[in-house]
Design an enzyme around this catalytic site. Structure first.
Site, mmCIF file in Angstrom:
data_model
loop_
_atom_site.group_PDB
_atom_site.id
_atom_site.type_symbol
_atom_site.label_atom_id
_atom_site.label_comp_id
_atom_site.label_asym_id
_atom_site.label_seq_id
_atom_site.Cartn_x
_atom_site.Cartn_y
_atom_site.Cartn_z
ATOM 1 C CD GLU A 61 38.045 -63.342 55.485
ATOM 2 O OE1 GLU A 61 36.896 -64.124 55.063
ATOM 3 O OE2 GLU A 61 38.282 -62.492 54.720
ATOM 4 C CG ASP A 86 37.243 -54.242 60.594
ATOM 5 O OD1 ASP A 86 36.605 -53.519 61.181
ATOM 6 O OD2 ASP A 86 38.571 -54.355 60.452
ATOM 7 C CB ILE A 88 39.026 -61.753 63.244
ATOM 8 C CG1 ILE A 88 39.946 -62.809 63.737
ATOM 9 C CG2 ILE A 88 38.272 -61.130 64.460
ATOM 10 C CD1 ILE A 88 40.936 -62.450 64.488
ATOM 11 C CG HIS A 130 37.681 -52.412 55.580
ATOM 12 N ND1 HIS A 130 36.296 -52.208 55.260
ATOM 13 C CD2 HIS A 130 38.342 -53.292 54.950
ATOM 14 C CE1 HIS A 130 36.312 -53.156 54.196
ATOM 15 N NE2 HIS A 130 37.579 -53.609 53.884
#
Lengths: 329, 324
Positions: A61, A86, A88, A130
């Site tokens: 990510e 989440d 991020i 999540h």
């Protein structure tokens, strides 16, 4: 001409139109290719545009956000996907310390035009890692824009506007909205960012809601109408930069305001909205205190009933609205 | 042409020597200006590391990109920036490269391909993959070189970026300036691999370690990586072993290293080494060297004058540049 599309289809159509129109636009993220995205939003785009423009990444990510930033800085128009909001948390440095500030730090000499799409929200039984709604973290960061559409037509027009925008945009899609349907105009159109929309007019109470809560507020308004309470539902759509004027105007008219969002109440966007209203001329028109209805200050629970209770439901909005119309200052 | 000077002409070599001397003079002036109380904020000086900045950038074209670090003055000069605009930025003036909004840690010159220094260790490393992808997708004849220090190799984002650039075959050169310390943390305490370039094998890409205080060694290693990247051969990890003569920043008491260690590295001064080599090869005279130093001193003095005479940013413009 418009026809019924789901929210997910509307998002996909916007991406498709943008990619067809501008070869600088490309998709990058986890499982966005053959798999079609974890929620099927990018389904079919890999087949249409191929692996160069619909790019699957490893589970990385930080570098997904880095790719969006670096590519945007040098002439591309990336659409990055972070599979669950989440995750991020793993992209924060590149988004907050790089993408958001680069233009400012470099004296206005560069642009960072990308969109980062991310599905947020509870209600899927996916538990605490999540189901997050973290939009207000980004509202706090100068240089980022935050968009949170509530209807399929808004999702399409706002996504196309976000892709055209010369700034980094965090585009938050609620998972429970993906299957909701609505009329969506055909072809290419944009809805300008930072335009608050009144979704329903009423004179007794203003509800300012975001994302999925707009849908629930509208349903609550229908029930309340049967009791003779006319609710005005206002959807900011873009949280930052916020178009406050229509909100203030609505509160001046109704004298009562209920703010509804899914994210945890403490430190949530509702606090900012309440402050904006309290600092405005609407303060003098308030017949009752500004009220907030938001997610409980807990991690999202797994158990179905606990999860339901964590997030405002239609009946919660109805109850809060009923109490508020009886309140006096 | 002398065999040991690769493909660099005498004129080019003198220009590179000049750049190295200019970097050192800039850094020494920066320190003096700070001590005189003329500079607001901190700085990270690259004295002793001039060969890695200049050698790496010498292998690039003006159209190639670099991403730099908090210790980035040298990279900026080596990529072709004007010292008076850098100095103005250092002073926080409106005429500076970033209109006084960035300062030492965000020095950038987009026109010469310098996409900016960075206040975050490894901050530029993930972005480099994005720049590389952008070059690849636009079919441009360019490459991107990202500088970072030894400390950055222990950030998670380093791993993500090298892996992605490797699998996508991106034209990125990962250039590690191993100056032995991440603030006070010695690389020997922070990593168990013998050479940081050994980490390249984890990504299936070439890795090479060079003497970072030898301009020619840095230039040749970078040139090879550039040719590979330009011809579609993908990324390379280069480790240039060097040393910072000054402390990490302005508040460093340097308790973590000995004076003897600093002195030993100072004896490997990259500028003196190149000058000596050129003198021996008759590519330079003592007189030339004195003239070069005089020119550098004039350039720095003029830069300081320009910076001092430049206007402060207008507070009315404080919001400019937040959004495009």
């Amino acid at each position: 001409m418009s026809r019924e599309l789901t929210y997910a289809e509307a998002v996909r159509e916007a991406i498709d139109l943008a990619m067809a129109r501008d070869e600088r636009v490309f998709l990058v993220g986890e499982d966005v290719g053959v798999y079609g995205g974890a929620f099927g939003v990018t389904d079919g785009l890999y087949q249409k545009y191929g692996p160069e423009r619909v790019r699957d990444t490893p589970i990385s990510e930080a570098v997904i956000a880095g790719v969006a930033t670096g590519a945007a800085l040098t002439g591309m128009r990336p659409i990055a996907e972070i599979q669950f909001m989440d995750f991020i948390t793993l992209s924060m440095e590149q988004l907050v310390l790089q993408a958001a500030k680069l233009r400012f730090m470099l004296g206005g000499k560069v642009q960072v035009p990308f969109v980062l799409r991310t599905p947020a929200g509870a209600g899927t039984g996916a538990a605490a890692q999540h189901s997050e709604s973290l939009e207000n973290w980004f509202v706090h960061v100068p240089g980022l824009k935050v968009v949170m559409p509530s209807t399929p037509a808004d999702a399409k027009g706002l996504l196309l506007a976000s892709i055209e925008d010369p700034n980094p945009v965090i585009f938050v899609e609620h998972k429970l909205l993906y299957r909701t349907k609505g009329a969506v105009p055909e072809g290419y159109y944009t809805i300008p960012l930072s335009r608050t929309e009144v979704k329903r007019t009423g004179c007794d109470l203003t509800i300012v809601a975001t994302s999925l809560m707009v849908v629930r507020a509208l349903e609550a308004a229908e029930r309340l109408a049967k009791e003779g309470v006319e609710v005005e539902v206002v959807d900011p759509r873009t949280l930052k930069p916020l178009d406050a004027e229509p909100i203030i105007r609505s509160v001046c008219k109704t004298g009562r305001v209920l703010i509804v969002h899914e994210a945890c109440k403490t430190g949530g966007f509702g606090g900012e909205l309440a402050a904006v209203i309290a600092e405005s001329e609407a303060f003098d028109y308030l017949d009752a205190p500004i009220r907030r209805l938001a997610g409980l200050d807990i991690p999202v629970p797994y158990n179905r009933e606990l999860e339901r209770r964590m997030v405002p439901q239609v009946e919660d909005i109805v109850d809060a609205a009923r109490r508020l119309v009886k309140e006096a200052r | 042409m002398h065999q040991s000077f690769a493909d660099l002409s005498p004129e080019r070599l003198r220009a590179l020597l000049h750049q190295m001397m200019l970097i050192r003079a800039f850094e020494e002036a920066a320190e003096q200006l700070y001590l005189q109380g003329l500079i607001h904020g901190t700085m990270h000086l690259s004295v002793g590391q001039e060969a890695s900045a200049v050698g790496a950038c010498a292998a690039l074209r003006p159209t190639d990109y670099i991403l730099s670090t908090h210790r980035g003055h040298g990279h900026c000069i080596a990529k072709g920036a004007r010292v008076e605009l850098m100095m103005a930025e250092f002073f926080g003036k409106e005429t500076g490269y970033c209109r006084g909004r960035g300062g030492s840690m965000h020095m950038a010159d987009v026109e010469t391909g310098n996409l900016g220094a960075n206040g975050i260790v490894a901050g530029g490393v993930p972005m480099a993959a994005g720049v590389g992808l952008s070059i690849q997708m636009q079919r441009q004849d360019r490459i991107v070189l990202v500088f970072f220090g030894d400390g950055a190799t222990n950030e998670g984002a380093f791993h993500e970026s090298l892996n992605l650039a490797a699998i996508w075959n991106l034209p990125v050169i990962y250039f590690c300036e191993n100056n032995q310390y991440a603030m006070s943390m010695a690389i020997t305490r922070a990593s168990k691999v013998e050479k940081l370039s050994d980490r390249a094998c984890a990504y299936g890409i070439p890795g090479v370690t060079v003497d970072g205080n030898d301009l020619l060694a840095v230039y040749c290693a970078t040139k090879e990586a550039v040719e590979r990247a330009r011809s579609g051969g993908g990324p390379t990890l280069i480790e240039a072993q060097t040393y910072r003569w000054k402390g990490h920043s302005k508040s460093d008491k340097q308790r973590y290293r000995t004076k003897e260690e600093v002195k030993a590295w100072q004896e490997r001064d990259p500028i003196a080494r190149l000058a000596q080599k050129m003198l021996e090869a008759s590519l330079l005279t003592e007189n030339d060297l004195q003239q070069l130093q005089a020119r550098v001193d004039e350039e720095i003095a003029a830069a300081i004058e320009f910076a001092k005479a430049s206007p402060e940013p207008d507070p009315a413009t404080i919001f400019e540049g937040v959004y495009a």
